[in-house]
Design an enzyme around this catalytic site. Sequence first.
Site, PDB file in Angstrom:
ATOM      1  N   GLY A  31      -3.129  10.993  26.958  1.00 22.43           N
ATOM      2  CA  GLY A  31      -3.902  10.100  27.827  1.00 22.43           C
ATOM      3  C   GLY A  31      -4.396   8.843  27.154  1.00 22.43           C
ATOM      4  O   GLY A  31      -3.949   8.488  26.068  1.00 22.43           O
ATOM      5  N   LEU A  33      -3.851   5.813  28.410  1.00 24.80           N
ATOM      6  CA  LEU A  33      -2.490   5.275  28.396  1.00 24.80           C
ATOM      7  C   LEU A  33      -2.448   3.771  28.151  1.00 24.80           C
ATOM      8  O   LEU A  33      -3.351   3.030  28.540  1.00 24.80           O
ATOM      9  CB  LEU A  33      -1.810   5.600  29.732  1.00 24.80           C
ATOM     10  N   ASP A  35       0.850   0.475  27.154  1.00 27.50           N
ATOM     11  CA  ASP A  35       2.247   0.128  27.434  1.00 27.50           C
ATOM     12  C   ASP A  35       3.253   0.972  26.641  1.00 27.50           C
ATOM     13  O   ASP A  35       4.410   1.096  27.049  1.00 27.50           O
ATOM     14  CB  ASP A  35       2.506  -1.364  27.159  1.00 27.50           C
ATOM     15  N   HIS A  37       3.040   4.203  26.203  1.00 27.84           N
ATOM     16  CA  HIS A  37       3.270   5.371  27.075  1.00 27.84           C
ATOM     17  C   HIS A  37       4.081   4.980  28.304  1.00 27.84           C
ATOM     18  O   HIS A  37       4.978   5.715  28.720  1.00 27.84           O
ATOM     19  CB  HIS A  37       1.939   5.957  27.576  1.00 27.84           C
ATOM     20  N   GLN A  61      -4.191  20.585  17.706  1.00 25.76           N
ATOM     21  CA  GLN A  61      -3.527  19.686  16.750  1.00 25.76           C
ATOM     22  C   GLN A  61      -4.505  18.789  16.013  1.00 25.76           C
ATOM     23  O   GLN A  61      -4.097  17.986  15.184  1.00 25.76           O
ATOM     24  CB  GLN A  61      -2.448  18.857  17.441  1.00 25.76           C
ATOM     25  N   GLY A 147       7.605   8.669  21.301  1.00 28.04           N
ATOM     26  CA  GLY A 147       7.582   7.333  20.719  1.00 28.04           C
ATOM     27  C   GLY A 147       7.862   7.352  19.225  1.00 28.04           C
ATOM     28  O   GLY A 147       7.435   8.261  18.511  1.00 28.04           O
ATOM     29  N   GLN A 148       8.537   6.298  18.791  1.00 32.42           N
ATOM     30  CA  GLN A 148       8.839   6.142  17.364  1.00 32.42           C
ATOM     31  C   GLN A 148       7.571   5.957  16.535  1.00 32.42           C
ATOM     32  O   GLN A 148       7.566   6.201  15.338  1.00 32.42           O
ATOM     33  CB  GLN A 148       9.768   4.937  17.165  1.00 32.42           C
ATOM     34  N   GLN A 153       6.469  13.132  13.865  1.00 31.24           N
ATOM     35  CA  GLN A 153       6.354  14.063  15.001  1.00 31.24           C
ATOM     36  C   GLN A 153       7.720  14.247  15.673  1.00 31.24           C
ATOM     37  O   GLN A 153       8.092  15.365  16.048  1.00 31.24           O
ATOM     38  CB  GLN A 153       5.334  13.514  16.000  1.00 31.24           C
ATOM     39  N   MET A 184       0.461  -0.254  19.485  1.00 29.00           N
ATOM     40  CA  MET A 184      -0.452   0.251  20.513  1.00 29.00           C
ATOM     41  C   MET A 184      -0.755   1.717  20.235  1.00 29.00           C
ATOM     42  O   MET A 184       0.132   2.478  19.838  1.00 29.00           O
ATOM     43  CB  MET A 184       0.176   0.093  21.901  1.00 29.00           C
TER      44      MET A 184
HETATM   45  N1  LIG Z   1       2.831   2.020  20.650  1.00 30.34           N
HETATM   46  C1  LIG Z   1       3.639   2.984  21.066  1.00 30.34           C
HETATM   47  N2  LIG Z   1       4.936   2.728  21.322  1.00 30.34           N
HETATM   48  C2  LIG Z   1       5.767   3.716  21.738  1.00 30.34           C
HETATM   49  N3  LIG Z   1       5.385   4.987  21.938  1.00 30.34           N
HETATM   50  C3  LIG Z   1       4.110   5.300  21.695  1.00 30.34           C
HETATM   51  C4  LIG Z   1       3.176   4.323  21.249  1.00 30.34           C
HETATM   52  N4  LIG Z   1       1.970   4.923  21.102  1.00 30.34           N
HETATM   53  C5  LIG Z   1       2.150   6.210  21.431  1.00 30.34           C
HETATM   54  N5  LIG Z   1       3.429   6.442  21.783  1.00 30.34           N
HETATM   55  C6  LIG Z   1       3.998   7.729  22.156  1.00 30.34           C
HETATM   56  O1  LIG Z   1       3.346   8.236  23.299  1.00 30.34           O
HETATM   57  C7  LIG Z   1       3.355   9.663  23.237  1.00 30.34           C
HETATM   58  C8  LIG Z   1       1.950  10.147  23.458  1.00 30.34           C
HETATM   59  O2  LIG Z   1       1.150   9.709  22.388  1.00 30.34           O
HETATM   60  P1  LIG Z   1      -0.416   9.787  22.387  1.00 30.34           P
HETATM   61  O3  LIG Z   1      -0.891  10.172  23.730  1.00 30.34           O
HETATM   62  O4  LIG Z   1      -0.912  10.523  21.212  1.00 30.34           O
HETATM   63  O5  LIG Z   1      -0.812   8.264  22.247  1.00 30.34           O
HETATM   64  P2  LIG Z   1      -1.126   7.413  21.014  1.00 30.34           P
HETATM   65  O6  LIG Z   1      -1.325   6.042  21.485  1.00 30.34           O
HETATM   66  O7  LIG Z   1      -0.116   7.738  19.953  1.00 30.34           O
HETATM   67  O8  LIG Z   1      -2.522   7.888  20.598  1.00 30.34           O
HETATM   68  P3  LIG Z   1      -3.088   8.141  19.187  1.00 30.34           P
HETATM   69  O9  LIG Z   1      -2.139   7.595  18.163  1.00 30.34           O
HETATM   70  O10 LIG Z   1      -4.372   7.443  19.185  1.00 30.34           O
HETATM   71  O11 LIG Z   1      -3.111   9.638  19.224  1.00 30.34           O
HETATM   72  C9  LIG Z   1       3.896  10.042  21.868  1.00 30.34           C
HETATM   73  O12 LIG Z   1       5.255  10.375  22.004  1.00 30.34           O
HETATM   74  C10 LIG Z   1       3.717   8.773  21.094  1.00 30.34           C
HETATM   75  O13 LIG Z   1       4.634   8.635  20.025  1.00 30.34           O
HETATM   76  C1  LIG Z   2       3.221  15.125  21.773  1.00 29.09           C
HETATM   77  C2  LIG Z   2       1.746  15.276  22.046  1.00 29.09           C
HETATM   78  C3  LIG Z   2       1.417  14.855  23.469  1.00 29.09           C
HETATM   79  C4  LIG Z   2       1.392  16.756  21.908  1.00 29.09           C
HETATM   80  O1  LIG Z   2       0.044  16.983  22.177  1.00 29.09           O
HETATM   81  C5  LIG Z   2       0.901  14.463  21.044  1.00 29.09           C
HETATM   82  O2  LIG Z   2       1.093  14.886  19.749  1.00 29.09           O
HETATM   83  C6  LIG Z   2       1.110  12.986  21.170  1.00 29.09           C
HETATM   84  O3  LIG Z   2       0.463  12.435  22.059  1.00 29.09           O
HETATM   85  O4  LIG Z   2       1.892  12.396  20.420  1.00 29.09           O
HETATM   86  N1  BAL Z   3       0.004  10.640  18.605  1.00 30.59           N
HETATM   87  C1  BAL Z   3      -0.194  11.776  17.720  1.00 30.59           C
HETATM   88  C2  BAL Z   3      -1.231  12.654  18.216  1.00 30.59           C
HETATM   89  C3  BAL Z   3      -2.365  12.831  17.282  1.00 30.59           C
HETATM   90  O1  BAL Z   3      -2.747  11.895  16.573  1.00 30.59           O
HETATM   91  O2  BAL Z   3      -2.922  13.925  17.230  1.00 30.59           O
END
Ligand SMILES: Nc1ncnc2c1ncn2[C@@H]1O[C@H](COP(=O)(O)OP(=O)(O)OP(=O)(O)O)[C@@H](O)[C@H]1O
Ligand SMILES: CC(C)(CO)[C@@H](O)C(=O)[O-]
Ligand code: BAL
Length: 281
Positions: A31, A33, A35, A37, A61, A147-148, A153, A184
């Site tokens: 969540g 969210l 761009d 996501h 986690q 996401g990369q 992960q 982001m």
């Molecule tokens: N800037 C980004 N560009 C592409 N994919 C992303 C980006 N940020 C997050 N994702 C992907 O979105 C999915 C959900 O990630 P998550 O909800 O943890 O968000 P996040 O922005 O990575 O949050 P945080 O890093 O603060 O945990 C994951 O597969 C993550 O790799």
């Molecule tokens: C894949 C995931 C949703 C599992 O809780 C988390 O690790 C994240 O947001 O990258």
């Molecule tokens: N985007 C990875 C989730 C975490 O930091 O726990």
Amino acid sequence: MQILTTAAGLHAYTEHARGAGQRIGLVPTMGALHDGHLQLVQAARTDCDVVVVSLFVNPTQFNNAEDFRLYPRVPEADAALLEPAGCTALFVPSVEEMYPQPAVLRFDFGDLERVMEGAHRPGHFNGVATVVSKLFHMARPHRAYFGQKDWQQVAVIRQLVADLSFDLEIVTCPTIREADGLAMSSRNRRLDAPARAAAPLLHQVLQAAAAQVRQGVPPAQVRASAEAALAQEPLLTPEYVEVADAQTLQPLADYAAGRAVVLCLAAHLGGVRLIDNVVVE
Ligand SMILES: Nc1ncnc2c1ncn2[C@@H]1O[C@H](COP(=O)(O)OP(=O)(O)OP(=O)(O)O)[C@@H](O)[C@H]1O
Ligand SMILES: CC(C)(CO)[C@@H](O)C(=O)[O-]
Ligand code: BAL
């Protein structure tokens, strides 16, 4: 867009779609969210007939209770963004729904998780693998999107899918950045103004390191220059900088022809922990 809150409801929704010959895309998120996501949702929408987004701040986690407590939670705003992006079902379970009893199963991803995020966040990938396995069983997607930005992960989840023979395809989408290069991230919301102003340094340092890798500068020197550049910013406390093989994630002592390199870092900025990476093919 349907809102689903139970595992049985999610399973019924996706089994119905499967029965009708539809392809199911799953986008797991925690969540808050942005761009990054929404790009995953749009990719799923292009490839699949139904798109399930899960929104669950997974407690298992988090290795840091404060990080879990302060993780941004804005479910109403998230729901408003998802429908126009092409999400057909939003799965928002409670902790009790996902974990009716404490999960005791333990995953071990070997060397893949003994470095970087795995080494610095004990139990993190165990929690990720647990919740992602549960989501895969509940939704039985044809494709799941990640996401990369979370490079390690993705490697762990690909290993999970291979080892447990999950019948699905993992799709990886590029890192979406702010105009100033900051990756982001949901946690960016927690940065105060001075920390936000300093944050683009993370990507700048990775870009400079990538240029050095392309010039053949030895990994130890690349690491040292990146650490020195990060040390210039008093608000920033680096946790690790790594020059690693992009597939095995093992730190490099030297480069091997034909092997992609990933440059990864984690740093604390005004009490917020951020990660980023760049791949050099
Ligand atoms: N800037 C980004 N560009 C592409 N994919 C992303 C980006 N940020 C997050 N994702 C992907 O979105 C999915 C959900 O990630 P998550 O909800 O943890 O968000 P996040 O922005 O990575 O949050 P945080 O890093 O603060 O945990 C994951 O597969 C993550 O790799
Ligand atoms: C894949 C995931 C949703 C599992 O809780 C988390 O690790 C994240 O947001 O990258
Ligand atoms: N985007 C990875 C989730 C975490 O930091 O726990």
